[in-house]
Design a protein around this motif. Structure first.
Motif, PDB file in Angstrom:
ATOM      1  N   SER A   1       0.831  -1.195   0.000  1.00 52.45           N
ATOM      2  CA  SER A   1       0.000   0.000   0.000  1.00 52.45           C
ATOM      3  C   SER A   1       0.872   1.255   0.000  1.00 52.45           C
ATOM      4  O   SER A   1       1.105   1.845  -1.040  1.00 52.45           O
ATOM      5  CB  SER A   1      -0.937   0.000   1.218  1.00 52.45           C
ATOM      6  OG  SER A   1      -1.733   1.141   1.219  1.00 52.45           O
ATOM      7  N   CYS A   2       1.424   1.647   1.154  1.00 48.36           N
ATOM      8  CA  CYS A   2       2.102   2.949   1.247  1.00 48.36           C
ATOM      9  C   CYS A   2       3.464   2.969   0.569  1.00 48.36           C
ATOM     10  O   CYS A   2       3.942   4.019   0.163  1.00 48.36           O
ATOM     11  CB  CYS A   2       2.253   3.343   2.711  1.00 48.36           C
ATOM     12  SG  CYS A   2       3.470   2.339   3.616  1.00 48.36           S
ATOM     13  N   GLN A   3       4.121   1.826   0.470  1.00 52.33           N
ATOM     14  CA  GLN A   3       5.484   1.711  -0.069  1.00 52.33           C
ATOM     15  C   GLN A   3       6.483   2.572   0.695  1.00 52.33           C
ATOM     16  O   GLN A   3       7.518   2.957   0.157  1.00 52.33           O
ATOM     17  CB  GLN A   3       5.525   2.089  -1.560  1.00 52.33           C
ATOM     18  CG  GLN A   3       4.642   1.213  -2.424  1.00 52.33           C
ATOM     19  CD  GLN A   3       4.878   1.460  -3.889  1.00 52.33           C
ATOM     20  OE1 GLN A   3       5.974   1.251  -4.401  1.00 52.33           O
ATOM     21  NE2 GLN A   3       3.852   1.918  -4.582  1.00 52.33           N
TER      22      GLN A   3
ATOM     23  N   GLY B   1       6.928   2.031   4.401  1.00 50.72           N
ATOM     24  CA  GLY B   1       7.192   1.492   5.737  1.00 50.72           C
ATOM     25  C   GLY B   1       6.217   1.942   6.797  1.00 50.72           C
ATOM     26  O   GLY B   1       6.543   1.900   7.984  1.00 50.72           O
ATOM     27  N   ASN B   2       5.030   2.352   6.408  1.00 48.20           N
ATOM     28  CA  ASN B   2       4.076   2.848   7.401  1.00 48.20           C
ATOM     29  C   ASN B   2       2.870   1.958   7.635  1.00 48.20           C
ATOM     30  O   ASN B   2       2.268   2.004   8.703  1.00 48.20           O
ATOM     31  CB  ASN B   2       3.558   4.234   6.978  1.00 48.20           C
ATOM     32  CG  ASN B   2       4.582   5.302   7.235  1.00 48.20           C
ATOM     33  OD1 ASN B   2       5.149   5.383   8.305  1.00 48.20           O
ATOM     34  ND2 ASN B   2       4.866   6.101   6.216  1.00 48.20           N
ATOM     35  N   CYS B   3       2.465   1.182   6.635  1.00 44.02           N
ATOM     36  CA  CYS B   3       1.185   0.484   6.766  1.00 44.02           C
ATOM     37  C   CYS B   3       1.317  -0.989   7.147  1.00 44.02           C
ATOM     38  O   CYS B   3       0.406  -1.567   7.724  1.00 44.02           O
ATOM     39  CB  CYS B   3       0.391   0.606   5.474  1.00 44.02           C
ATOM     40  SG  CYS B   3       1.097  -0.329   4.095  1.00 44.02           S
ATOM     41  N   GLY B   4       2.413  -1.626   6.822  1.00 44.45           N
ATOM     42  CA  GLY B   4       2.599  -3.036   7.165  1.00 44.45           C
ATOM     43  C   GLY B   4       1.998  -4.012   6.160  1.00 44.45           C
ATOM     44  O   GLY B   4       2.075  -5.226   6.341  1.00 44.45           O
TER      45      GLY B   4
ATOM     46  N   CYS C   1       2.958  -4.941   3.299  1.00 45.20           N
ATOM     47  CA  CYS C   1       3.908  -5.763   2.538  1.00 45.20           C
ATOM     48  C   CYS C   1       4.730  -6.699   3.429  1.00 45.20           C
ATOM     49  O   CYS C   1       5.748  -7.230   2.993  1.00 45.20           O
ATOM     50  CB  CYS C   1       4.839  -4.861   1.737  1.00 45.20           C
ATOM     51  SG  CYS C   1       5.900  -3.851   2.797  1.00 45.20           S
TER      52      CYS C   1
ATOM     53  N   CYS D   1       8.855  -3.488   1.158  1.00 44.84           N
ATOM     54  CA  CYS D   1       9.128  -2.156   0.590  1.00 44.84           C
ATOM     55  C   CYS D   1      10.320  -1.478   1.244  1.00 44.84           C
ATOM     56  O   CYS D   1      10.797  -0.455   0.769  1.00 44.84           O
ATOM     57  CB  CYS D   1       7.890  -1.268   0.691  1.00 44.84           C
ATOM     58  SG  CYS D   1       7.535  -0.667   2.358  1.00 44.84           S
TER      59      CYS D   1
HETATM   60 FE1  FES Z   1       3.303  -0.109   3.483  1.00 48.00          FE
HETATM   61 FE2  FES Z   1       5.386  -1.660   2.870  1.00 48.00          FE
HETATM   62  S1  FES Z   1       3.740  -1.115   1.609  1.00 48.00           S
HETATM   63  S2  FES Z   1       4.857  -0.841   4.790  1.00 48.00           S
END
Ligand code: FES
Length: 273
Positions: free
Chosen positions: A36-38, A40-43, A45, A77
Motif C-alpha cells: 500500500s504505502c510503499q 514502511g508505514n502500513c505493514g 507488505c 518495501c
Molecule cells: Fe506499506 Fe510496505 S507497503 S509498509
C-alpha cells in the motif's frame, strides 16, 4: 550484479539490482504482492525473510513490531537486496490484518468544523495500542447513546496517538445529535476496531488520513486531493489543507462545490483551487 528474488509460496522469481527493494523488484516483474504505502508505514507488505542479505530502510514500528522483526518478518518495501533473496508471504489476502481492539477512550476534544460537522478527539485510556491502516474505521459507543454503535473513519494518521473522528450531525440523529449536544470533555467512549472497509462518517476523514500518512512518510510524487461538497458551508479543513500545501510542494488540494449557493447562477461544478 544481477540478483534474484523469489516468493517461495508462489514459486515465482524475478531479477533485481543490488540495492533495489524486494517489493520494487517484484512489482517491476508483475509478481502479485500486497502493498500500500510503499514507505514502511502500513505493514501491508510484511513477509517472512527465508534467506538472503537485506538492508532495512527506516520504517514505522506501527508497520512492523520488534517482536515480528525478531521472528524474521520484514517489510518488502523497506528491504534492499544485497544478495539473492527468498521471501514468503504471510497470507494471501490483499490487506494487512490489524489486531482488533476494544478500548476505553476519554473525550479529549470536541470542535465544530462546519455548521454540521464536528471533530471528536479521543484519548486511549485502556485496551491499546491501536494500530490501523489509513482509511480504516472504528465502531464507537458513547455514553450519551448507550447500546447504540456508530462507525466512523479515523482522520488521524496511524502513528498519532490521539484518535480523531469527523462526525456529521444529522438533525434528529439519535447519536450524532447527542454527541453535539450532550457529550462532554472527559466522558468515556468505547471504541472497537479497526474495521477493514473505507466508509462512514464524513467523506474527508479517510482521505485526510491517507494523504497525511503519505506526506509524513516522504511521498514525493504529485498528490492531488479532491474534496467535493455541496455548498460552501459544507467545506471544512480548508486552512489545514492550505498548511499541508505550504509544507509539501507536491500536494495540491482541490475543493469542488456542486451547488455554489442559491444566489449563484452557475449551478455547475466549481473548482476553487
Ligand atoms: Fe506499506 Fe510496505 S507497503 S509498509
Amino acid at each position: 550484479m544481477s540478483l534474484t528474488v523469489t516468493v517461495a509460496d508462489l514459486n515465482q522469481s524475478a531479477s533485481a539490482e543490488e540495492g533495489e527493494t524486494v517489493l520494487a523488484a517484484l512489482l517491476a516483474h508483475g509478481i502479485g504482492f500486497a502493498y500500500s504505502c510503499q514507505a514502511g508505514n502500513c505493514g501491508t507488505c510484511k513477509c517472512e525473510l527465508v534467506s538472503g542479505d537485506i538492508l532495512e530502510l527506516e520504517y514505522s514500528e506501527h508497520a512492523l513490531s520488534a517482536d515480528e522483526r525478531g521472528r524474521g518478518i520484514v517489510l518488502a518495501c523497506r528491504s534492499q537486496m544485497w544478495s539473492d533473496v527468498v521471501v514468503r508471504r504471510l497470507d494471501s489476502e490483499d490487506f494487512v490484518v490489524h489486531p482488533s481492539r476494544v478500548m476505553r477512550c476519554k473525550v479529549a476534544g470536541i470542535t465544530n468544523l462546519t455548521h454540521d460537522i464536528l471533530k471528536l478527539g479521543l484519548e486511549i485510556v485502556t485496551g491499546g495500542p491501536f494500530t490501523f491502516s489509513a482509511g480504516q474505521y472504528a465502531q464507537l459507543e458513547l455514553p450519551v447513546a448507550p447500546g447504540i454503535t456508530r462507525d466512523y473513519s479515523m482522520a488521524n494518521r496511524p502513528d498519532q496517538p490521539l484518535l480523531e473522528f469527523h462526525v456529521r450531525v444529522m438533525p434528529g440523529g439519535s447519536v450524532s445529535h447527542r454527541i453535539a449536544t450532550a457529550l462532554k470533555f472527559g466522558d468515556m467512549v468505547k471504541v472497537s476496531g479497526p474495521m477493514l472497509c473505507i466508509a462512514g462518517g464524513s467523506g474527508l476523514a479517510p482521505v485526510k488520513s491517507i494523504v497525511e500518512t503519505a506526506l509524513a512518510s516522504g511521498f514525493a510524487q504529485p498528490l492531488h486531493l479532491y474534496f467535493g461538497a455541496r455548498a460552501e458551508r459544507d467545506v471544512y479543513f480548508e486552512r489545514e489543507l492550505d498548511g499541508l500545501q505550504m509544507r509539501h510542494g507536491n500536494f495540491r488540494p482541490h475543493i469542488v462545490i456542486s451547488e455554489p449557493g442559491a444566489a449563484s447562477s452557475s449551478g455547475t461544478l466549481l473548482t476553487r483551487r
